[in-house]
Design an enzyme around this catalytic site. Structure first.
Site, mmCIF file in Angstrom:
data_model
loop_
_atom_site.group_PDB
_atom_site.id
_atom_site.type_symbol
_atom_site.label_atom_id
_atom_site.label_comp_id
_atom_site.label_asym_id
_atom_site.label_seq_id
_atom_site.Cartn_x
_atom_site.Cartn_y
_atom_site.Cartn_z
ATOM 1 N N GLU A 1 -0.793 -8.424 14.150
ATOM 2 C CA GLU A 1 -0.495 -8.106 12.982
ATOM 3 C C GLU A 1 0.934 -8.070 12.964
ATOM 4 O O GLU A 1 1.516 -8.422 11.879
ATOM 5 C CB GLU A 1 -1.333 -6.904 12.633
ATOM 6 C CG GLU A 1 -0.885 -6.682 11.058
ATOM 7 C CD GLU A 1 -1.909 -5.549 10.501
ATOM 8 O OE1 GLU A 1 -1.951 -5.454 9.343
ATOM 9 O OE2 GLU A 1 -2.387 -4.696 11.317
ATOM 10 N N GLU B 1 0.730 -1.424 0.127
ATOM 11 C CA GLU B 1 -0.052 0.096 0.149
ATOM 12 C C GLU B 1 0.800 1.278 -0.034
ATOM 13 O O GLU B 1 0.199 2.375 -0.261
ATOM 14 C CB GLU B 1 -1.000 0.118 1.122
ATOM 15 C CG GLU B 1 -2.173 -1.031 1.060
ATOM 16 C CD GLU B 1 -2.779 -1.358 2.364
ATOM 17 O OE1 GLU B 1 -2.559 -0.601 3.493
ATOM 18 O OE2 GLU B 1 -3.705 -2.049 2.370
#
Length: 755
Positions: A675, A523
């Site tokens: 994460e 991203e």
């Protein structure tokens, strides 16, 4: 595995049941244990059944945050977020009147000095949390045992059971509460604030984006829970019951009820109902005798709109459960969980990996509901990522459940069918055909809930649309359910094909179709042309649409095939490997992803290419990943391992998998995946799905296609493993055990056994 039972086996079965009733030991790979050493870095785990859940806590008696499937707060100006339902786990205990110097158990700091012989066990095989300790309160001490469960067999029910054994005679106090959470403060208008404004708002509230160990994430200022208004609440001191009706902020209604069971023959000296803005509870005073054990059980029922009834119906459920007794509820819980665990991944030769596989599958099961059209958020039923649904649901979680628990995987694809109208409207408002699904979808209604500061992802990280179509097709491949395909899968697949054919641009100079202005999977690269993963995924979605139309006798738009055949997949002809995106874009950012090329080998996409190209792709991709100063996201470890396996590098595939089970993303004591190692996101379901796919598809070399489970490349075994078995796999209505073991020549071989 299902076995036929003959009458000759009744004696053996009865003996086994008696042994289980006497506390037969569970396989250690299903047990996660916290001792006193864990109290300083205790990271909460979860209990749940796919419909509602709660967090674990050290004492076992605290009032913990709890959540319900797709139950969202829609406060003005904010993005939607999970509304915390009234906490139902609290059972507080005091060894005497508060003026005598004693304290309430839940207000005392948890430490080894006051909580002696501490042990808490999450039994994933039975779906229970059992906490034991000796509680010291001044001159008095009490042996405490707490058992908590959220029922898999009766999904509206949960229970918390407290057993106390005091070393004194006298009066004690007990409180059985529903915790009524206050609205979280501060709240931010994330639907309106851009990036700098959001940063300013956080700072103005004296907050920081810093992880606070052990369990507060760096994004805690943004990932707060939503609010449930309590509309009506009451209780009955004679019946020992509580009930309430509530409503999420501008959202759905819900209800909860409690029925308390006392020890047989016990009459409280005093029973009062306590009601405030923050607590609804039954407060009891009872007499106890030294050395005697007393067991109190709190039966809980919960429901929400589209799942169950109101408080009156929940109260009937809770009281019926009390009448049947805790042992009956526990027996049904064990039976339901043992049935679920018939489908499993069994590893011979690596106990640590086996336990981690069980914890990852456990967390997926408690966050996935069967027979619904509700999905799994990236962080399950927690406030992480505001409970929103990303491509994670379709590409990471769905394939991990598909062969082991297809009834739960089906809910994820049904969510996309259920929310198709919203996606079609989004495409229409942008002048596109078909359906454009949001980057961050609300789990209840499918609306776009991407924060304003991340709007570019909602508009440009559009590969999510292809991911959704591919998952719909994968469900059909696994089930061959043609009726489902026609009624649910095909409308989604067709609408997404229409989107891609209108979103792609034909470039006369190159005579190719290109997809411009996208955000890459990596991203940090925003507004790039021809992201390779996006284009390859769109190509497969278009091919799937054409094939589905053929199967169902529908008419395929010829443009789907033209766009699919003409889509540009950036490639370096001289070096012989794919590029991450268009050659016009420099690949020079020290990004968290490093390269998205390994994702071309994701099991559900698996872009066709020869093994030499796979090897060159892997070698090209690995350099920026290994040289990056940024820690790999736990989400990215599965694609790296599988890409290495498809390239024939079993050693690298094993190394990446090993990193996934040794990384600091597994938080003690209950193997909660985050994460990354440092951001303490809270449970990150996506990474659990990735690790399971690593074994299901990566180490087996199996892929789903129209022929079933096809051997795409040779299976592999990590060095310490003797074998592993995919147990009770469900493929097209038939069950199989699939084992990878070492053949006589030492090479891994795959063996299938029909059940």
């Amino acid at each position: 595995m299902r076995r036929r039972r003959s009458p000759l086996l009744l004696t053996v079965i009865l003996a086994g049941l008696l042994a289980a009733g006497a506390g037969q030991a569970t396989d250690a790979s299903f047990l996660l244990t916290a001792t006193a050493k864990a109290l300083g870095n205790y990271f909460p785990g979860q209990l749940g059944n796919g419909f509602f859940s709660t967090l674990t806590s050290p004492r076992g008696t605290e009032g913990n945050l709890a959540y319900m499937i797709g139950f969202m707060d829609y406060a003005e100006g904010d993005v939607s977020r999970p509304a915390a339902i009234p906490g139902w786990t609290a059972i507080d205990y005091s060894t005497g009147p508060s003026h005598a110097g004693q304290f309430w158990l839940n207000q005392v700091d948890v430490n080894a000095a006051r909580f002696r012989d501490y042990r808490q066990v999450l039994d994933m095989y039975d779906g229970t949390l059992t906490t034991r300790y000796r509680y010291l309160d001044g001159a008095r001490s009490t042996d405490v045992r707490v058992v908590t469960l959220v029922s898999q067999a009766s999904p509206h029910l949960a229970a918390n059971q407290l057993t106390i054994t005091p070393d004194f005679d006298g009066e004690v106090q007990l409180s059985f509460a529903l915790d009524l959470w206050a609205p979280h403060q501060p709240r931010f208008a994330l639907a309106k604030l851009d990036g700098p404004q959001m940063q300013e708002a956080v700072a103005a509230n004296n907050l920081k984006f810093e992880a606070v160990p052990p369990d507060v994430p760096d994004r805690a200022p943004l990932w707060y829970h939503g609010y449930t208004h309590v509309l009506a609440a009451d209780g009955d001191t004679q019946a020992l019951t509580l009930w309430l009706d509530g409503k999420a902020e501008q959202g759905a209604g819900m209800a909860e009820a409690v029925a308390v069971a006392l020890p047989a023959g016990m009459r409280p000296r005093d029973a009062k109902l306590h009601r405030s803005d923050y607590k609804l509870s039954l407060e009891l005073r009872i007499e106890v005798r030294k050395g005697h054990s007393y067991t109190f059980t709190k039966f809980v029922a919960a429901s929400r709109e589209r799942w169950g009834g109101d408080a009156k119906q929940d109260l009937a459920l809770a009281t019926a459960a009390r009448d049947a007794g805790f042992d009956a509820l526990l027996a049904r819980q064990r039976d339901a969980w043992h049935t679920l665990w018939q489908s499993d991944i069994a590893i011979d030769g690596d106990p640590k990996a086996q336990q981690i596989v069980h914890s990852d599958l456990y967390y997926l099961l408690i966050n996935a509901a069967p027979g619904t059209n509700w999905p799994i958020g990236a962080c399950g039923m927690t406030p992480g990522y505001s409970g929103h649904v990303f491509w994670d649901s379709d590409t990471w979680l769905f394939p991990a459940l598909l062969l082991l628990h297809p009834e739960r995987a089906k809910s994820l694809v049904m969510f996309r069918s259920h929310t198709l109208p919203q996606a079609q409207q989004r495409a229409k408002t942008r002048g596109l055909r078909g359906a454009m699904y949001p980057w961050e979808a609300d789990p209840d209604n499918g609306s776009s809930q991407t924060p304003h500061f991340a709007w570019v992802l909602d508009e440009r990280e559009i590969h999510v649309n292809a991911d959704i179509a591919i998952a719909q097709w994968q469900y059909y491949l696994a089930t061959q359910d043609r009726d489902w395909l026609k009624r649910h899968g095909w409308p989604v697949i067709r609408a997404i094909a229409e989107f891609w054919s209108s979103r792609a641009t034909y470039v006369p100079a190159t005579q190719r179709y290109e997809i411009l202005h996208v955000t890459s999977v990596d991203e940090d690269y925003n507004d790039v042309p021809n992201d390779t993963f996006t284009n390859a995924s769109a190509q497969k979605a278009l091919q799937i649409a054409t094939r589905t139309a053929q199967l169902l006798g529908e008419t395929a738009d010829p443009q789907w095939s033209r766009v699919a055949a003409g889509l540009l997949l950036p490639y370096d002809d001289k070096a012989g490997h794919h590029l991450d995106f268009d050659a016009s874009v420099p690949h020079d950012i020290n990004s968290w992803g490093g390269s998205s090329l390994p994702m071309l080998s994701n099991p559900s996409l698996d872009l066709p290419m020869d093994v030499q190209t796979r090897r060159r792709d892997y070698a090209y991709a690995i350099a920026p990943i290994t040289q990056s100063s940024r820690d790999p996201n736990s989400m990215g470890l599965m694609p790296l391992s599988i890409a290495a396996a498809t390239a024939g590098d079993s050693e690298a595939a094993g190394d990446w998998f090993q990193r996934n089970i040794t990384a600091n993303v597994l938080k003690p004591p209950f193997n909660v995946r985050t994460e990354t190692a440092t951001n303490n996101t809270g449970y990150f379901a996506t990474a659990s799905g990735g690790l399971l796919q690593n074994i299901l598809y990566g180490f087996t070399g199996l892929r789903l296609d129209e022929n079933g489970l096809t051997q795409a490349y040779a299976p592999m075994l990590p060095p310490p493993w003797k074998s592993f078995t995919l147990k009770h796999i469900n493929l097209r209505g038939r069950y199989y055990d699939i084992t990878v073991r070492r053949a006589a020549d030492g090479r891994p071989e795959l063996v299938r056994h029909a059940l």
